[in-house]
Write a protein that holds these residues in place. Structure first.
Motif, PDB file in Angstrom:
ATOM      1  N   UNK A 107      30.536 151.323  61.631  1.00  0.00           N
ATOM      2  CA  UNK A 107      30.367 151.007  60.205  1.00  0.00           C
ATOM      3  C   UNK A 107      31.716 151.106  59.481  1.00  0.00           C
ATOM      4  N   UNK A 108      32.454 152.184  59.759  1.00  0.00           N
ATOM      5  CA  UNK A 108      33.774 152.349  59.131  1.00  0.00           C
ATOM      6  C   UNK A 108      34.712 151.221  59.569  1.00  0.00           C
ATOM      7  N   UNK A 132      31.404 132.677  52.879  1.00  0.00           N
ATOM      8  CA  UNK A 132      30.808 133.990  52.603  1.00  0.00           C
ATOM      9  C   UNK A 132      31.638 135.132  53.204  1.00  0.00           C
ATOM     10  N   UNK A 133      31.987 135.008  54.468  1.00  0.00           N
ATOM     11  CA  UNK A 133      32.686 136.100  55.148  1.00  0.00           C
ATOM     12  C   UNK A 133      34.177 136.140  54.818  1.00  0.00           C
ATOM     13  N   UNK A 138      34.009 148.100  60.409  1.00  0.00           N
ATOM     14  CA  UNK A 138      33.743 146.828  59.716  1.00  0.00           C
ATOM     15  C   UNK A 138      34.405 146.844  58.342  1.00  0.00           C
ATOM     16  N   UNK A 139      34.274 147.983  57.679  1.00  0.00           N
ATOM     17  CA  UNK A 139      34.864 148.132  56.345  1.00  0.00           C
ATOM     18  C   UNK A 139      36.399 148.037  56.410  1.00  0.00           C
ATOM     19  N   UNK A 189      25.047 153.968  54.495  1.00  0.00           N
ATOM     20  CA  UNK A 189      24.763 153.738  55.929  1.00  0.00           C
ATOM     21  C   UNK A 189      24.969 155.034  56.716  1.00  0.00           C
ATOM     22  N   UNK A 190      26.105 155.695  56.442  1.00  0.00           N
ATOM     23  CA  UNK A 190      26.407 156.926  57.183  1.00  0.00           C
ATOM     24  C   UNK A 190      25.393 158.020  56.835  1.00  0.00           C
ATOM     25  N   UNK A 218      35.859 140.121  67.133  1.00  0.00           N
ATOM     26  CA  UNK A 218      34.837 140.093  66.095  1.00  0.00           C
ATOM     27  C   UNK A 218      33.431 139.991  66.695  1.00  0.00           C
ATOM     28  N   UNK A 234      29.173 145.700  54.377  1.00  0.00           N
ATOM     29  CA  UNK A 234      30.337 146.392  54.954  1.00  0.00           C
ATOM     30  C   UNK A 234      31.521 145.445  55.126  1.00  0.00           C
ATOM     31  N   UNK A 235      31.236 144.164  55.360  1.00  0.00           N
ATOM     32  CA  UNK A 235      32.313 143.176  55.499  1.00  0.00           C
ATOM     33  C   UNK A 235      32.885 142.768  54.142  1.00  0.00           C
ATOM     34  N   UNK A 236      32.366 143.337  53.083  1.00  0.00           N
ATOM     35  CA  UNK A 236      32.925 143.081  51.758  1.00  0.00           C
ATOM     36  C   UNK A 236      32.380 141.859  51.073  1.00  0.00           C
ATOM     37  N   UNK A 237      31.293 141.258  51.617  1.00  0.00           N
ATOM     38  CA  UNK A 237      30.746 140.026  51.025  1.00  0.00           C
ATOM     39  C   UNK A 237      30.323 140.248  49.571  1.00  0.00           C
ATOM     40  N   UNK A 267      28.772 151.709  52.821  1.00  0.00           N
ATOM     41  CA  UNK A 267      29.315 152.529  53.919  1.00  0.00           C
ATOM     42  C   UNK A 267      28.799 153.967  53.807  1.00  0.00           C
ATOM     43  N   UNK A 312      37.759 144.561  57.356  1.00  0.00           N
ATOM     44  CA  UNK A 312      37.807 143.604  56.244  1.00  0.00           C
ATOM     45  C   UNK A 312      39.008 143.880  55.339  1.00  0.00           C
ATOM     46  N   UNK A 326      34.342 135.717  50.527  1.00  0.00           N
ATOM     47  CA  UNK A 326      33.363 136.541  49.807  1.00  0.00           C
ATOM     48  C   UNK A 326      32.785 135.799  48.602  1.00  0.00           C
TER      49      UNK A 326
END
Lengths: 75, 470
Positions: B231-232, B294-295, B234-235, A57-58, B329, A41-44, A54, B238, B298
């Motif tokens: 969840x949304x 990584x974070x 976090x997306x 998950x939902x 965060x 989700x963090x785009x890794x 996403x 980013x 990426x």
């Protein structure tokens, strides 16, 4: 005190799921799955993977929400 | 002692806006929650939903009221503390704030009365419509404010003529480069805040062993909303990070706590730093290896740019930005952990019986507020030294007001706002302690607004002429 104290002494009533190897494996797998989802989700793993995870998950969360919960509060 | 008007103006605005943001965040989150709850009640006719609706509507109404009052002050503060900003940027900012009043406040004001007092006076569908309109109003309000603030972060659609902003393209002023990412980020923050608030109160009832049906339903629904929204978030978070890295690199350089132009490869992820702005270094760093690459990039070996890439006179204060961002965060990580565990417990059918989890939910009740405030600190302190990015410095935006005057108004705001928050907390805690009242299992009125008004007129007539027609 405005906001009374919860029943902390009710510890004895809390659920005490017996430890088992199967349970431990389940916890480890769930943790790993959670970590993968968090990083995705963090785009890794890139934007397409982030969108896919996403949606997934939902969708999984929705399926789990449909699972009925027992009415009791304390076991 | 010489009082610096710039510092005092900034402290004053920071204080009032920190206080204010708590309430709109709660209003947006709770209004959306109430809309869903009333929709569920209409669909299922389950009285528990009506009970939940009535309970949270009271807290929503209080928060809404305090939010409106504290929000009005902010407009006056543009003149009090930042008159030059208002003078220069008024042509771009003013219409957004005016449109907020016209579109959002009018909508909310029109339907709030029906929502708060119409449950027994209008039909359930009309009442639901009023709730939807209030929820929509809160979100439209947020859209305009976010548009104005995003324009200050990433200004577009203007030219500078004779030292003033002249709008050349309205669409680009409103739809500036960061708005469409910052808006969902803020709305999701509000939904998450409302969800954790609701779930925390429900968990407290379960721990206390009272109002259990209400508690179970609110915990379940609150966590359900939170799961999707976190969840949304976090997306979207980013996406916003990438956007701000492009438009405001110094903010994100400060947010990650790196000084050197390029970090080591692979870059660590800094959790705690003690920055030394004068010597452009960290006195202490606590970091996790590789995680930064990584974070933030990426990739496994990516390098992270540090604050030395920005000239010293254009650097924000790292400590403020770093801790604002990391508080947000870390709270987000905790929230994800909570919702992930909630899913696991749902699978295990132990969601309502795991007391340590319910206790964690109670502790997390204010988490959304903390994360939202921290996020706004990141946004605002990271924009420094600019008040309008690349156009107007904060130091040049201050009103020509003596420091003493600024200090006296700051003290007045602190005293008045302390009274507000004390009153709000006392009444909110009282309502929570008292708990939900039993709600009827049917609508208390079934008619149109015309019927409601007719009833109102008849009530007035009966009050004016007691004894007649009885």
């Amino acid at each position: 005190m405005l906001f009374g104290r919860p029943d902390l002494l009710g510890e004895a009533q809390m659920s005490a799921a017996s430890f088992s190897v199967r349970h431990a494996i389940g916890v480890v797998l769930a943790t790993l799955l959670g970590l993968v989802f968090f990083n995705a989700l963090l785009g890794v793993f890139g934007l397409p993977a982030a969108i896919t995870s996403l949606v997934l998950f939902i969708f999984l969360a929705f399926l789990i929400f449909l699972r009925p919960q027992p009415d009791r509060t304390q076991s | 002692m010489k009082l610096d008007p710039e510092v005092l103006a900034r402290v004053q605005f920071a204080f009032t806006v920190t206080f204010h943001i708590i309430f709109p965040t709660m209003s947006i989150g709770l209004a959306a929650f109430l809309m869903v709850i009333e929709g569920l009640w209409l669909k299922t006719k389950d009285p528990v939903y009506l009970e939940i609706y009535r309970f949270w509507m009271g807290i929503f109404a209080m928060g809404f009221g305090v939010g409106v009052v504290t929000g009005i002050v902010l407009s006056f503060e543009f003149g009090l503390g930042f008159a030059k900003f208002a003078q220069i940027a008024g042509p771009a900012i003013g219409p957004s704030i005016g449109l907020e009043v016209l579109t959002a406040f009018f909508l909310e004001a029109g339907f709030l009365g029906i929502m708060l007092f119409g449950l027994k006076r209008v039909g359930p569908k009309l009442h639901f419509f009023a709730t939807c309109m209030v929820a929509l109003g809160t979100q439209i309000s947020a859209s305009w404010i976010l548009s104005a603030n995003s324009w200050m972060q990433t200004p577009d659609g203007i030219a500078i003529e004779n030292g003033r902003v002249v709008v050349t393209n309205w669409v680009r002023v409103i739809h500036n480069p960061s708005w469409l990412v910052r808006l969902p980020h803020m709305l999701l923050a509000a939904f998450i805040t409302g969800s954790f608030f609701v779930a925390g109160v429900g968990a407290w009832y379960l721990l206390c062993g009272k109002h259990e049906i209400f508690g179970r339903r609110t915990v379940s629904l609150g966590l359900g909303f939170a799961t999707v929204a976190v969840a949304c978030q976090l997306f979207v978070g980013d996406l916003l990070y990438g956007r701000m890295l492009h438009y405001q690199p110094s903010k994100m350089q400060a947010a990650e706590g790196f000084w050197e132009e390029n970090s080591a490869s692979p870059a660590p992820y800094n959790w705690i730093v003690i920055p030394d702005q004068t010597n452009q270094r960290n006195r202490f760093t606590l970091a996790t290896p590789v995680l930064g690459s990584l974070w933030l990039t990426h990739s496994l070996r990516g390098q992270v740019a540090g604050l030395k890439n920005t000239p010293r006179d254009l650097q924000p204060t790292m400590g403020m930005v770093f801790y604002g961002f990391h508080t947000m965060f870390i709270v987000a990580i905790l929230m994800f952990f909570i919702v992930a565990v909630s899913l696991w417990l749902r699978v295990q059918k132990r969601l309502f019986s795991t007391r340590w989890f319910l206790r964690a939910l109670v502790i997390m009740t204010p988490a959304g507020f903390i994360a939202t405030i921290a996020g706004w600190y990141t946004a605002e302190t990271g924009r420094q030294p600019w008040v309008i990015w690349g156009i107007l410095r904060t130091a040049d935006a201050i009103s020509p007001v003596p420091g003493g005057a600024m200090l006296s108004t700051l003290i007045a705001f602190v005293v008045i706002y302390a009274l507000f928050i004390t009153a709000f907390l006392i009444f909110a805690f009282r309502m929570i302690r008292r708990g939900p009242e039993d709600a009827p299992n049917h609508a208390e009125a079934s008619g149109s607004l015309v019927n409601a008004l007719r009833t109102q007129v008849m009530d007035h007539a009966a009050a004016a002429h007691p004894g007649e027609g009885r």
